[in-house]
Design an enzyme around this catalytic site. Structure first.
Site, short mmCIF file in Angstrom:
data_model
loop_
_atom_site.label_atom_id
_atom_site.label_comp_id
_atom_site.label_asym_id
_atom_site.label_seq_id
_atom_site.Cartn_x
_atom_site.Cartn_y
_atom_site.Cartn_z
N GLU A 33 1.01 -1.26 0.03
CA GLU A 33 -0.10 0.16 -0.04
C GLU A 33 0.96 1.14 -0.13
O GLU A 33 1.76 1.31 0.90
CB GLU A 33 -0.90 0.03 1.10
CG GLU A 33 -1.67 1.26 1.59
CD GLU A 33 -2.44 1.96 0.48
OE1 GLU A 33 -2.63 2.95 0.24
OE2 GLU A 33 -3.06 1.03 -0.42
N GLN A 34 0.51 2.11 -0.88
CA GLN A 34 1.32 3.47 -0.99
C GLN A 34 1.24 4.36 0.28
O GLN A 34 2.15 5.15 0.42
CB GLN A 34 1.19 4.02 -2.23
CG GLN A 34 -0.26 4.73 -2.42
CD GLN A 34 -0.47 5.31 -3.64
OE1 GLN A 34 0.57 5.92 -4.35
NE2 GLN A 34 -1.47 6.18 -3.75
N ARG A 107 -16.51 3.20 6.97
CA ARG A 107 -15.54 2.42 6.13
C ARG A 107 -14.28 2.04 6.51
O ARG A 107 -13.68 1.01 6.63
CB ARG A 107 -15.19 3.37 4.76
CG ARG A 107 -16.39 3.84 3.80
CD ARG A 107 -15.95 4.42 2.58
NE ARG A 107 -15.10 3.50 1.71
CZ ARG A 107 -15.49 2.89 0.83
NH1 ARG A 107 -17.00 3.24 0.43
NH2 ARG A 107 -14.72 2.31 -0.02
N TYR A 215 -27.70 8.27 6.80
CA TYR A 215 -28.05 6.67 7.67
C TYR A 215 -27.12 6.95 8.81
O TYR A 215 -25.90 7.49 8.47
CB TYR A 215 -27.99 5.48 6.80
CG TYR A 215 -26.68 5.48 5.90
CD1 TYR A 215 -25.43 5.11 6.51
CD2 TYR A 215 -26.48 5.71 4.74
CE1 TYR A 215 -24.25 4.69 5.77
CE2 TYR A 215 -25.36 5.49 3.82
CZ TYR A 215 -24.16 5.23 4.37
OH TYR A 215 -23.06 4.68 3.74
N ASP A 295 -12.02 -1.52 -7.81
CA ASP A 295 -12.39 -0.23 -8.61
C ASP A 295 -11.41 -0.42 -10.08
O ASP A 295 -11.42 0.43 -10.81
CB ASP A 295 -12.12 0.90 -7.86
CG ASP A 295 -13.50 1.26 -7.29
OD1 ASP A 295 -14.40 0.78 -7.37
OD2 ASP A 295 -13.35 2.27 -6.34
#
Length: 393
Positions: A33-34, A107, A215, A295
């Site tokens: 991961e960068q 998230r 929500y 994605d």
């Protein structure tokens, strides 16, 4: 040059889920991961039954349910008139039909759960601060070069590096597409909300060229909001810059909305905007020993709330095919994309169409939409079956 049997580029939800799924299937997974740390930007995420099935298979469902909120209903309202349009009952009829609830959560909470689970597996290696500057495919191997000059050679590379994927550049010269919509999002403590809140409902206010989603998340402690609108300042020349879709346009887009929506628009941080992008579906997202996930493979606009859900499905499918083909990379990658491309392409296309239905500013489509919405029963799930029922492989 270091040899890595299976390398995942990207440590977001899709990449982390893929690493966990592969480890549980008996494979070593190395995630780079960068960013300086594994973290998610943004607030809320929606997890439909298709995503929760994967999370159960990954062994993290209990932690997810502990932090998530299970909305009682999904309520569609008209953003301008404040009129109720339709309700989707997420209660017992929904659970009986799909076997899993509909859940919403932060998230960052989901990524933290996946990260902790990965750290429990010796087969998963995690690295931060690894910015990829070049990827090469050699047919029987791939190489990744990092900004610090290190190079990894790998038997299989999974590009889970998001919308602006470098790995995708091996397969396509396409660019992300914007329909000129911009999002502002954020979450605030439930006690700081200044509008009436239904703590058990997800509410979507739709109207001409705009919508607002609301929500609760994190056991109901936070209230998540996402405001989306079409920029009137957009031009292709401005597209690479931040000179369009600003807070002034946000206020103007919702100026004609009902009071509750107008007040809600003032309740979150405006320092950052997110441009809504997707890409055209690819007919082939594998080249040699490089394949794509999430994605990087199929970015989609958010109107079906399926971006992360489809990435989770990808992770499960990839691990399953590697196990099915006893680690044969070529066979596994071929089976993986053959199963996933038709489904993800359909979700991409339907998400676009659903956004058009929400945002149409003419006379015919909104009238037909509201008429259809008004006639459906709260437990009519006919149009959701294709998405939420178990995928047959």
């Amino acid at each position: 040059m270091q040899h890595i049997p299976l390398l995942i580029v990207g440590g977001g939800i899709g990449g982390m889920a893929a690493g966990l799924a592969l480890a549980r299937a008996g494979f070593d997974a190395h995630i780079v991961e960068q960013a300086p740390e594994f973290a998610e930007i943004g607030a809320g995420i929606q997890l439909a039954p298709n995503a929760l099935r994967v999370l159960e298979d990954l062994g993290v469902a209990a932690e997810v349910h502990d932090l998530a909120v299970r909305p009682r209903n999904l309520v569609f309202m008209h953003a301008d008139t404040g009129r109720h349009l339709t309700t989707v009952d997420f209660g017992e009829p929904f659970l009986a039909r799909y076997g899993r609830p509909y859940s919403v959560m932060h998230r960052g909470d989901l990524l933290d759960i996946l990260l902790r689970a990965c750290r429990e597996y010796p087969r998963v290696t995690l690295e931060n601060n690894r910015r990829v500057v070049d990827i090469q495919d050699f047919g029987t191997a791939a190489e990744v070069r990092f900004a610090d000059g290190d190079t990894y050679r790998t038997d299989a590379l999974v590009g889970a590096d998001g919308l602006w994927s470098r790995a995708r550049g091996l397969l396509s010269t396409d660019r992300p597409i914007t329909d000129t919509y911009v999002a502002y999002r954020g979450a605030l403590p439930m006690g700081e909300t200044t509008v009436p809140v239904e703590p058990d409902d997800e509410i979507i206010w739709i109207g001409p060229n705009k919508h607002l989603v609301q929500y609760p998340i994190r056991r109901g402690e936070l209230y998540n909001q996402v405001a989306v609108f079409r920029s009137t300042r957009y031009t292709p020349e401005l597209e690479p810059t931040d000179d369009w879709g600003g807070p002034t346009e946000l206020d103007a887009a919702f100026a004609g909305s009902c009071e509750q929506v107008r007040t809600s628009i003032t309740m979150f941080n405006r320092d950052r905007r997110w441009v809504m992008y997707d890409r055209e579906p690819l007919a082939d997202w594998t080249r040699g020993r490089v394949t794509l996930l999430g994605d990087a493979a199929h970015p989609m606009v958010q109107y079906l709330a399926q971006g992360a859900c489809q990435a989770l499905e990808d992770a499960e499918c990839l691990a399953r095919h590697l196990a099915k083909h006893a680690g044969d990379i070529d066979e596994a990658f071929a089976g993986y994309q053959a199963e996933r491309i038709p489904r993800t392409a359909l979700v991409q296309h339907v998400a676009r169409g659903w956004g058009q239905v929400w945002h149409d500013d003419g006379e015919v489509v909104p009238a037909l939409r509201d008429r259809v919405f008004g006639r459906r029963a709260t437990d009519d799930y006919t149009d959701l079956d294709w998405l939420y029922q178990p995928v047959t492989s």
